[in-house]
Design a protein around this motif. Structure first.
Motif, PDB file in Angstrom:
ATOM      1  N   SER A   1       6.042  19.071  22.351  1.00 29.79           N
ATOM      2  CA  SER A   1       7.052  19.231  21.299  1.00 29.79           C
ATOM      3  C   SER A   1       6.442  19.435  19.920  1.00 29.79           C
ATOM      4  O   SER A   1       7.117  19.885  18.999  1.00 29.79           O
ATOM      5  CB  SER A   1       7.971  18.010  21.274  1.00 29.79           C
ATOM      6  OG  SER A   1       7.221  16.831  20.997  1.00 29.79           O
ATOM      7  N   GLN A   2       5.158  19.140  19.751  1.00 21.36           N
ATOM      8  CA  GLN A   2       4.520  19.304  18.449  1.00 21.36           C
ATOM      9  C   GLN A   2       4.443  20.761  18.020  1.00 21.36           C
ATOM     10  O   GLN A   2       4.241  21.060  16.839  1.00 21.36           O
ATOM     11  CB  GLN A   2       3.099  18.728  18.480  1.00 21.36           C
ATOM     12  CG  GLN A   2       3.049  17.233  18.704  1.00 21.36           C
ATOM     13  CD  GLN A   2       1.626  16.722  18.802  1.00 21.36           C
ATOM     14  OE1 GLN A   2       0.683  17.507  18.795  1.00 21.36           O
ATOM     15  NE2 GLN A   2       1.480  15.417  18.902  1.00 21.36           N
TER      16      GLN A   2
ATOM     17  N   ALA B   1       7.658  19.175  26.634  1.00 22.84           N
ATOM     18  CA  ALA B   1       7.847  17.973  25.813  1.00 22.84           C
ATOM     19  C   ALA B   1       7.895  16.738  26.711  1.00 22.84           C
ATOM     20  O   ALA B   1       8.306  16.816  27.879  1.00 22.84           O
ATOM     21  CB  ALA B   1       9.137  18.092  25.012  1.00 22.84           C
TER      22      ALA B   1
ATOM     23  N   ASP C   1       8.179  10.725  23.801  1.00 20.81           N
ATOM     24  CA  ASP C   1       8.224  11.213  22.421  1.00 20.81           C
ATOM     25  C   ASP C   1       9.311  10.492  21.619  1.00 20.81           C
ATOM     26  O   ASP C   1      10.284   9.977  22.176  1.00 20.81           O
ATOM     27  CB  ASP C   1       8.491  12.720  22.403  1.00 20.81           C
ATOM     28  CG  ASP C   1       7.222  13.526  22.653  1.00 20.81           C
ATOM     29  OD1 ASP C   1       6.141  12.915  22.717  1.00 20.81           O
ATOM     30  OD2 ASP C   1       7.312  14.757  22.794  1.00 20.81           O
TER      31      ASP C   1
ATOM     32  N   LYS D   1      12.162  13.344  16.991  1.00 17.52           N
ATOM     33  CA  LYS D   1      11.423  14.576  17.254  1.00 17.52           C
ATOM     34  C   LYS D   1      12.057  15.347  18.402  1.00 17.52           C
ATOM     35  O   LYS D   1      12.173  16.577  18.356  1.00 17.52           O
ATOM     36  CB  LYS D   1       9.967  14.242  17.579  1.00 17.52           C
ATOM     37  CG  LYS D   1       9.093  15.473  17.855  1.00 17.52           C
ATOM     38  CD  LYS D   1       7.670  15.095  18.193  1.00 17.52           C
ATOM     39  CE  LYS D   1       6.960  14.567  16.964  1.00 17.52           C
ATOM     40  NZ  LYS D   1       5.524  14.320  17.222  1.00 17.52           N
TER      41      LYS D   1
END
Length: 724
Positions: free
Chosen positions: A537-538, A568, A573, A577
């Protein structure tokens, strides 16, 4: 009936005989190649057709003096003898359709025209077997007894792998400048390898039933085995007979040991090492041992990290290759089969194994000497990667810059004027192995005496000069974004560039250069998946904020979002986000689907024509609309429907449903009149742009302040402007 013989021709000195079946691929080439010999020596060509259905016979009739049918009776000797029985030449030359006579016929012409040669019973010819369909320079050699003095009255023996009896060897000669080129090992015939093995094995086992201790038949059984169990069973039986009989025919015994070592090595048999030592001790001068056995010993020692043995056996192997190149095949020649490791490719493999052994022993001068004597542009395609393995292992200790500069000119300079398949394969192999080097990570579990380079060999690739690989390496070496982007702009074909290069640009918050988007859509999707797999997901935090400049850039942006939701971590996470990622995906999906597809296609009835992830995205958008309208049941139905189109997105859907459930639980704790007011405020917000002054005024009102916490809570689940 066959083509009638030309009876006005003088009595032929030579009969050339073939048996054929469905050889349309090669029959004309074979017969055409005989024309120089037919013009130099009185010849006749006789062909027996054992059941062709592909037009082979029709072609043969255009060239042969006699073509006749011979019904197949599972007996190769019988078919060949039928040809011999119809021959009238003083000598008989036996050929196969997948063989081509070399144009240099001076030796056989002189032999046949010399009256003194009548004293010979037979002659061996040199057979070169092609081993690489893309490289005519790769072949192995053996000698076969193919020319018989017809005055001997001999005929073929053996249902399979038929030969003339030992009487043909009473007074034989080698014609080593008369060459037949054989390509049957690199082209599939009518039968597959398995089918041919089954056919041959049935005939061989019939012969073994009559003569169970015949070493030649046992060797043929080993060669024709088509299962691992068969191979092991027959090779052990062969070696047992070899030791029992103490075979006087040393060339046959050496070849048998060679075959045993091949199977023993491939199958990991415990007897392998004992057989190797026995063979090297008993037949050190046989080319089957000095070349083939030492080759296998080199490869075995390399796997076992026995670098001393690699060098010892490698040197013996190279001495054997020098003997072959001189034509020094020993007193018995190569008449028991091909030298399997006699090709240029095998020689290169041994040299590179020795170069790596020197490197592992920190003998850098010797390693460099071998690399310089055998530069990568001279390698066969299968060994380019091995050469680079040595280079990328030793580059921090020896200067290979000049060798890579040469490689750059050879592979990335001007392309050959004529199509060169070998050059293309070698260049592609160079690119493929160099791409792997981008992902090099030094191993951490080293033995005390082991060592590896500390970083990838990017400086070597820079030495290649003006080519995509060199510029990609410059990107990886860059310490500033501007420097990386400047190098990336020079890359013309991104189809062969590792995904770490665009990753480096993303890390610098730089967009992809325009040539990047000239890659195929499949390549862009592959890049996006690899980047998302690496970053999860970054990845959305690294995307440039500007609008797409082209359709391919829009596709690229969307592929990145698809990759991001795929990879992701929906369990670990941070929720903020993940919801940011989800909203970004919805926004991108709404824009992309409406741009990419005609509106008539974006309906439930025609949705089946879309790719799975695009159908998934459509249902997610539908789900979000339902939730925005307060229809929580429809939201759940659409999310569950999305999973039927992309089962791999189960964890994401489960996460969204969990978020809905948590939101519903919190809602139940609020007064009904407050919830009703919050719904009205939400509906008003949904009708306006977030930057509209009316929205600003509403948020400043006392009514909004009463339900602000509910609006914010709902905003964590859905945004009012995602699907506007």
């Amino acid at each position: 009936m066959g083509k009638e013989r030309n009876f006005h021709m003088a009595k032929p000195l030579l009969t050339i005989g073939l048996i054929v079946k469905d050889e349309i691929r090669c029959i004309e080439r074979c017969l055409k190649a005989l024309q120089p010999l037919r013009e130099a020596v009185p010849c006749e060509v006789i062909v027996a057709d054992t059941g062709s259905t592909d037009g082979t016979r029709k072609v043969a009739e255009q060239y042969a003096d006699l073509v006749f049918d011979f019904p197949w009776i599972n007996d190769f000797a019988a078919a060949r003898n039928a040809v011999m029985d119809r021959s009238s030449g003083s000598w008989y030359l036996s050929l196969d359709a997948d063989e081509t006579l070399d144009p240099d016929i001076a030796e056989i012409k002189a032999f046949l025209n010399d009256p003194r040669t009548k004293a010979y019973t037979s002659a061996y010819l040199l057979i070169n077997n092609y081993v690489d369909p893309n490289d005519d320079g790769q072949y192995t050699a053996f000698e076969a007894n193919r020319l018989l003095n017809m005055s001997t009255g001999l005929r073929f023996e053996g249902k399979i792998h038929e030969i003339w009896p030992n009487a043909a060897l009473r007074n034989y000669i080698y014609l080593r400048k008369t060459v037949l080129w054989h390509d049957g090992y690199i082209h599939n015939g009518v039968l597959t390898a398995s089918e041919k093995g089954k056919r041959n094995m049935a005939l061989i086992e019939q012969q073994l039933a009559e003569d169970p201790d015949n070493l030649l038949y046992l060797m043929q059984a080993v060669e024709s085995s088509y299962t691992a169990e068969q191979s092991i069973r027959y090779v052990r039986r062969m070696v047992k007979q070899l030791k029992k009989a103490r075979e006087e025919n040393s060339v046959l015994a050496a070849a048998a040991y060679r075959d045993a070592l091949r199977i023993g090595g491939e199958m990991g048999m415990p007897e392998y090492q004992d057989w190797l030592e026995e063979a090297l001790a008993a037949y050190p001068q046989s080319p089957y041992i000095q070349v083939d056995a030492n080759y296998m010993a080199v490869m075995t020692a390399q796997k076992a990290r026995g670098y001393d043995k690699v060098l010892t056996h490698g040197q013996s192997y190279l001495e054997g290759i020098e003997r072959l190149e001189r034509g020094d095949f020993g007193p018995d020649g190569l008449r028991c089969g091909t030298i399997a490791a006699g090709s240029n490719s095998s020689r290169e493999s041994v040299i590179l194994a020795m170069a790596m052994a020197h490197a592992k022993r920190r003998e850098w001068e010797e390693c460099l000497r071998l690399m310089e004597e055998h530069p990568v542009e001279t390698m066969s395609a299968g060994n380019v990667g091995k050469w680079l393995n040595v280079a990328y292992f030793s580059w921090e200790y020896i200067d290979l810059t000049a060798l890579f500069e040469r490689a750059g000119k050879a592979f990335f300079g001007a392309e050959p004027e004529e199509e060169d398949k070998k050059w293309k394969l070698c260049r592609d192999a160079f690119i493929a192995r160099s791409n792997e080097m981008f992902f090099y990570v030094p191993p951490t579990d080293l033995e005390p005496d082991e060592f590896y380079p500390e970083k990838p060999a990017y400086p070597l690739l820079v030495a290649l000069g003006d080519c995509d690989l060199a510029y990609a390496a410059q990107v990886m070496l860059a310490e500033e974004g501007e420097e990386a982007y400047a190098a990336a702009e020079h890359i013309k074909n991104w189809g062969n560039i590792p995904f770490l290069v665009p990753l480096k640009l993303l890390i610098f918050y730089f967009p992809m250069p325009e040539p990047f988007f000239e890659a195929s859509s499949e390549k862009l999707t592959e890049y996006a998946e690899n980047l998302a797999r690496k970053l999860g997901s970054q990845i959305i935090d690294l995307l440039p904020s500007q609008e797409p400049r082209s359709p391919m850039e829009r596709l690229w942006d969307y592929d990145l979002y698809i990759g991001a939701i795929k990879f992701a971590d929906w369990e670990q996470d941070e929720p903020e986000k993940l919801m940011k990622l989800h909203r970004g995906f919805l926004r991108q999906s709404e824009q992309f689907l409406s741009w990419y597809y005609h509106p008539d296609i974006l309906s439930q009835d025609t949705l089946c024509v879309l790719p799975g992830m695009h159908r998934f995205a459509w249902y997610c958008c539908q789900a979000e609309r339902s939730l925005a309208q307060g229809d929580e049941l429809a939201y759940v139905r659409n999310l569950r429907a999305s999973l039927k189109n992309a089962p791999g997105m189960k964890r994401m859907v489960e996460y969204l449903l969990e978020q809905l459930e948590q939101w519903q639980k919190k809602q139940k704790t609020e007064p009904p009149e407050l919830l009703e007011l919050a719904n009205k405020v939400w509906e008003i917000l949904a009708r306006y742009d977030p930057n509209d002054p009316a929205v600003t005024a509403l948020k400043a009102s006392p009514a909004y302040q009463k339900v602000a916490h509910l609006i914010e809570r709902r905003g964590q689940l859905i945004s009012t402007n995602i699907l506007q």
